[in-house]
Design a protein around this motif. Structure first.
Motif, PDB file in Angstrom:
ATOM      1  N   SER A 151       0.805  -1.221   0.002  1.00  0.00           N
ATOM      2  CA  SER A 151       0.119  -0.070  -0.131  1.00  0.00           C
ATOM      3  C   SER A 151       0.752   1.193   0.044  1.00  0.00           C
ATOM      4  N   ALA A 152       0.233   2.318  -0.637  1.00  0.00           N
ATOM      5  CA  ALA A 152       0.930   3.682  -0.661  1.00  0.00           C
ATOM      6  C   ALA A 152       0.620   4.283   0.890  1.00  0.00           C
ATOM      7  N   ARG A 153      -0.144   3.842   1.646  1.00  0.00           N
ATOM      8  CA  ARG A 153      -0.450   4.279   2.956  1.00  0.00           C
ATOM      9  C   ARG A 153       0.736   4.009   3.931  1.00  0.00           C
ATOM     10  N   THR A 154       1.214   4.889   4.630  1.00  0.00           N
ATOM     11  CA  THR A 154       2.490   4.692   5.248  1.00  0.00           C
ATOM     12  C   THR A 154       2.249   4.993   6.930  1.00  0.00           C
ATOM     13  N   ASP A 155       1.177   5.580   7.346  1.00  0.00           N
ATOM     14  CA  ASP A 155       0.707   5.618   8.389  1.00  0.00           C
ATOM     15  C   ASP A 155       1.004   4.540   9.367  1.00  0.00           C
ATOM     16  N   GLU A 156       1.468   4.897  10.527  1.00  0.00           N
ATOM     17  CA  GLU A 156       1.596   3.728  11.608  1.00  0.00           C
ATOM     18  C   GLU A 156       0.328   3.234  12.007  1.00  0.00           C
ATOM     19  N   PHE A 157      -0.764   3.773  12.055  1.00  0.00           N
ATOM     20  CA  PHE A 157      -1.995   3.314  12.598  1.00  0.00           C
ATOM     21  C   PHE A 157      -2.454   2.247  11.409  1.00  0.00           C
ATOM     22  N   ASP A 158      -2.195   2.450  10.080  1.00  0.00           N
ATOM     23  CA  ASP A 158      -2.560   1.756   9.091  1.00  0.00           C
ATOM     24  C   ASP A 158      -1.990   0.216   9.269  1.00  0.00           C
ATOM     25  N   LYS A 159      -0.559   0.163   9.543  1.00  0.00           N
ATOM     26  CA  LYS A 159       0.211  -0.736   9.692  1.00  0.00           C
ATOM     27  C   LYS A 159      -0.124  -1.679  11.141  1.00  0.00           C
ATOM     28  N   LEU A 160      -0.390  -0.998  11.995  1.00  0.00           N
ATOM     29  CA  LEU A 160      -0.846  -1.615  13.189  1.00  0.00           C
ATOM     30  C   LEU A 160      -2.151  -2.315  13.145  1.00  0.00           C
ATOM     31  N   LEU A 161      -3.047  -1.768  12.263  1.00  0.00           N
ATOM     32  CA  LEU A 161      -4.359  -2.051  12.147  1.00  0.00           C
ATOM     33  C   LEU A 161      -4.180  -3.340  11.329  1.00  0.00           C
ATOM     34  N   GLY A 162      -3.239  -3.403  10.194  1.00  0.00           N
ATOM     35  CA  GLY A 162      -3.284  -4.407   9.187  1.00  0.00           C
ATOM     36  C   GLY A 162      -2.660  -5.845  10.066  1.00  0.00           C
ATOM     37  N   PHE A 163      -1.778  -5.627  10.894  1.00  0.00           N
ATOM     38  CA  PHE A 163      -1.007  -6.743  11.716  1.00  0.00           C
ATOM     39  C   PHE A 163      -2.034  -7.184  12.764  1.00  0.00           C
ATOM     40  N   ASP A 164      -2.927  -6.284  13.379  1.00  0.00           N
ATOM     41  CA  ASP A 164      -3.720  -6.833  14.184  1.00  0.00           C
ATOM     42  C   ASP A 164      -4.905  -7.657  13.397  1.00  0.00           C
ATOM     43  N   LEU A 165      -5.154  -7.465  12.237  1.00  0.00           N
ATOM     44  CA  LEU A 165      -5.910  -8.258  11.513  1.00  0.00           C
ATOM     45  C   LEU A 165      -5.463  -9.449  11.135  1.00  0.00           C
ATOM     46  N   GLY A 166      -3.973  -9.760  11.362  1.00  0.00           N
ATOM     47  CA  GLY A 166      -3.404 -10.963  10.834  1.00  0.00           C
ATOM     48  C   GLY A 166      -2.629 -10.885   9.621  1.00  0.00           C
ATOM     49  N   VAL A 167      -2.243  -9.665   9.291  1.00  0.00           N
ATOM     50  CA  VAL A 167      -1.396  -9.477   8.116  1.00  0.00           C
ATOM     51  C   VAL A 167       0.134 -10.120   8.609  1.00  0.00           C
TER      52      VAL A 167
ATOM     53  N   ARG B 192      12.016  -7.489  23.256  1.00  0.00           N
ATOM     54  CA  ARG B 192      11.014  -6.682  22.485  1.00  0.00           C
ATOM     55  C   ARG B 192      11.110  -6.490  21.154  1.00  0.00           C
ATOM     56  N   ASP B 193      12.549  -6.323  20.787  1.00  0.00           N
ATOM     57  CA  ASP B 193      13.049  -5.823  19.377  1.00  0.00           C
ATOM     58  C   ASP B 193      12.892  -6.993  18.421  1.00  0.00           C
ATOM     59  N   ILE B 194      13.195  -8.313  19.057  1.00  0.00           N
ATOM     60  CA  ILE B 194      13.248  -9.590  18.365  1.00  0.00           C
ATOM     61  C   ILE B 194      11.527  -9.803  17.957  1.00  0.00           C
ATOM     62  N   LEU B 195      10.580  -9.571  19.017  1.00  0.00           N
ATOM     63  CA  LEU B 195       9.377  -9.766  19.030  1.00  0.00           C
ATOM     64  C   LEU B 195       8.721  -8.908  17.770  1.00  0.00           C
ATOM     65  N   LEU B 196       9.143  -7.780  17.842  1.00  0.00           N
ATOM     66  CA  LEU B 196       8.555  -6.836  16.981  1.00  0.00           C
ATOM     67  C   LEU B 196       8.951  -7.117  15.497  1.00  0.00           C
ATOM     68  N   ASP B 197      10.391  -7.504  15.455  1.00  0.00           N
ATOM     69  CA  ASP B 197      10.609  -7.712  13.813  1.00  0.00           C
ATOM     70  C   ASP B 197      10.224  -9.235  13.495  1.00  0.00           C
ATOM     71  N   LYS B 198      10.082 -10.359  14.448  1.00  0.00           N
ATOM     72  CA  LYS B 198       9.626 -11.745  13.699  1.00  0.00           C
ATOM     73  C   LYS B 198       8.089 -11.683  13.914  1.00  0.00           C
ATOM     74  N   VAL B 199       7.548 -11.033  14.945  1.00  0.00           N
ATOM     75  CA  VAL B 199       5.924 -11.246  14.872  1.00  0.00           C
ATOM     76  C   VAL B 199       5.318 -10.114  14.090  1.00  0.00           C
ATOM     77  N   TRP B 200       5.648  -8.776  14.290  1.00  0.00           N
ATOM     78  CA  TRP B 200       5.067  -7.811  13.235  1.00  0.00           C
ATOM     79  C   TRP B 200       5.546  -7.641  12.109  1.00  0.00           C
ATOM     80  N   ASN B 201       6.864  -7.922  11.867  1.00  0.00           N
ATOM     81  CA  ASN B 201       7.725  -8.068  10.697  1.00  0.00           C
ATOM     82  C   ASN B 201       7.873  -6.759  10.002  1.00  0.00           C
ATOM     83  N   TYR B 202       8.045  -5.873  11.013  1.00  0.00           N
ATOM     84  CA  TYR B 202       8.459  -4.269  10.539  1.00  0.00           C
ATOM     85  C   TYR B 202       9.160  -3.669  11.653  1.00  0.00           C
ATOM     86  N   ASN B 203      10.076  -2.759  11.231  1.00  0.00           N
ATOM     87  CA  ASN B 203      10.766  -2.029  12.333  1.00  0.00           C
ATOM     88  C   ASN B 203       9.924  -1.066  13.059  1.00  0.00           C
TER      89      ASN B 203
END
Length: 223
Positions: free
Chosen positions: A79-95, A171-182
């Motif tokens: 997506s062209a949407r780069t807002d942190e909110f959009d990323k967090l919503l996507g990951f919460d949905l299972g992306v 927490r850094d590892i969990l963010l990287d491996k579970v959420w898959n973004y910095n």
């Protein structure tokens, strides 16, 4: 062979992704919006979906909700949407991953392979720890025989902790491996999900221990 579905209302984007996917040896289907994607998912078996957000008829977020009810297919948002909110919503949905436009097609292919391979490694896997049962394939968690409802990201976090049982995970590892973004912020994302996960696990919250100054660990034999 990886079979993927490219969902984007821009024909040029679909064409670019499809071209690189074919070079990588992947089989591709296309969909111009979320509704078309949903119908294709009902009729076909895919290893991974590349999904845009802003589309007519049914947007990407809504499509993900519908698709996850049909099949737990790995999804990469493009997506062209780069807002942190959009990323967090996507990951919460299972992306499983989130790639922003403009993007590198080669990098996207590499991410697709990682996500598809990860899915294959977790097929037909079931874990049992006392009265806690985790069915990775069916994405079902039961506590003393009663099914508990976890969000997609809570489930992914639990499975990652279990796979790396007895390892202190930062927490850094969990963010990287579970959420898959910095994640360029604080660690409240991880801490909040751990808190909710513990609440859902009831008495078996004891398996998720806090490692002071580091992060968390899943361990069964502890006092």
């Amino acid at each position: 062979m990886i079979k993927m579905l490219i969902v984007d209302d821009e024909p040029k984007i679909r064409a670019v992704v499809k071209e690189y996917a074919k070079v990588s040896g992947y089989e591709c289907d296309e969909a111009s919006d979320g509704l078309v994607a949903l119908e294709k998912v009902k009729l076909n078996k895919y290893d991974v979906i590349v999904m845009d957000i802003m589309m007519p008829n049914l947007d990407g977020f809504s499509a993900i909700k519908e698709i996850k009810e049909v099949d737990d297919i790995p999804i990469i948002m493009l997506s062209a949407r780069t807002d942190e909110f959009d990323k967090l919503l996507g990951f919460d949905l299972g992306v499983d991953d989130y790639v922003t436009k403009p993007f590198s097609p080669k990098e996207l292919m590499a991410r697709i392979k990682v996500v598809a391979d990860r899915k294959k490694r977790t097929l037909n896997t079931r874990y049992t720890f006392e009265g806690l049962e985790v069915d990775v394939t069916g994405r079902v968690v039961s506590v003393d025989g009663e099914r508990v409802n976890l969000t997609p990201k809570e489930f992914d976090l639990l499975v990652f902790l279990i796979i790396h049982k007895d390892q202190a995970l930062s927490r850094d590892i969990l963010l990287d491996k579970v959420w898959n973004y910095n994640y360029f912020g604080d660690y409240r994302t991880v801490d909040t999900h751990i808190k909710m996960l513990r609440q859902n696990l009831g008495i078996y919250r004891k398996f998720i221990t806090t490692v002071r100054g580091t992060g968390y660990k899943f361990e069964v034999d502890h006092q």
